[in-house]
Design an enzyme around this catalytic site. Sequence first.
Site, PDB file in Angstrom:
ATOM      1  N   ASP A   1     -36.861   8.729 -11.911  1.00 11.66           N
ATOM      2  CA  ASP A   1     -37.460   9.929 -11.335  1.00 11.66           C
ATOM      3  C   ASP A   1     -36.987  11.173 -12.076  1.00 11.66           C
ATOM      4  O   ASP A   1     -37.768  12.091 -12.359  1.00 11.66           O
ATOM      5  CB  ASP A   1     -37.093  10.009  -9.850  1.00 11.66           C
ATOM      6  CG  ASP A   1     -37.601  11.281  -9.185  1.00 11.66           C
ATOM      7  OD1 ASP A   1     -38.814  11.497  -9.162  1.00 11.66           O
ATOM      8  OD2 ASP A   1     -36.754  12.062  -8.699  1.00 11.66           O
TER       9      ASP A   1
ATOM     10  N   GLU B   1     -41.163   4.315 -11.788  1.00  8.62           N
ATOM     11  CA  GLU B   1     -39.973   5.106 -12.097  1.00  8.62           C
ATOM     12  C   GLU B   1     -38.841   4.220 -12.619  1.00  8.62           C
ATOM     13  O   GLU B   1     -38.113   4.595 -13.543  1.00  8.62           O
ATOM     14  CB  GLU B   1     -39.525   5.879 -10.850  1.00  8.62           C
ATOM     15  CG  GLU B   1     -40.495   6.982 -10.446  1.00  8.62           C
ATOM     16  CD  GLU B   1     -40.173   7.589  -9.102  1.00  8.62           C
ATOM     17  OE1 GLU B   1     -40.688   8.681  -8.811  1.00  8.62           O
ATOM     18  OE2 GLU B   1     -39.405   6.978  -8.319  1.00  8.62           O
TER      19      GLU B   1
END
Length: 227
Positions: free
Chosen positions: A49, A121
């Site tokens: 992320d 992610e």
Amino acid sequence: MKLSAELKALEGRIGYTFQRPELLVRAVTHSSMSSATRDDNQRLEFLGDRVLGLVMAEALLANDPKATEGQLAPRYNALVRKEACADVARQIDLGDVLKLGRSEMISGGRRKLALLGDAMEALIAAVYIDAGFDPARSLILRLWGDRIGAVEEDARDAKTALQEWAQARGLPPPKYVELKRSGPDHAPVFTMAAQLETGESESATAGSKRQAEQAAAKALLDRLESA
């Protein structure tokens, strides 16, 4: 470690070959499959992320040198939010190779927005750990592709935009009402309505309440702004 044929095919789809294949295996392993000897992808998701965020911030600055922070922030949010990550995951068929526990398999985990976004992610982080920032950046820019240049100038999510429209006119926030739920338990379909106190309303159908609410808000906002 030798990768399965399915994971080798994924490497081909993303254009990257892992030096440490175990990182790819970890990236596609959901917590429902974790054990004392098998790591899941949650820690990778946390790192991925942040890597995605830095790459997108850089790309947006380079793409529009004159943009203000107020213009850049909503564009950034549109590109890094879970829906965008899940869209990219679907583009590379990431759901097909996820390692899921039985309960998640039964409940349609391969199609769940949250699981797909998290795995995307985690995949970014796996490449980052395997080879460093530049290959991870190349992967992200390749997979996000035209999304970066095409992101709407005002890319606020539709629910936020509709709420701001209502508040600017002295109205209370919109309400979201579930009109219908259909489909099997493992793959439900929701029809949600976005409603204003004035009686204005639009509805939309999607595979999650959140997506249906966003679509209904966008439909209502588009109609209000074109009136």
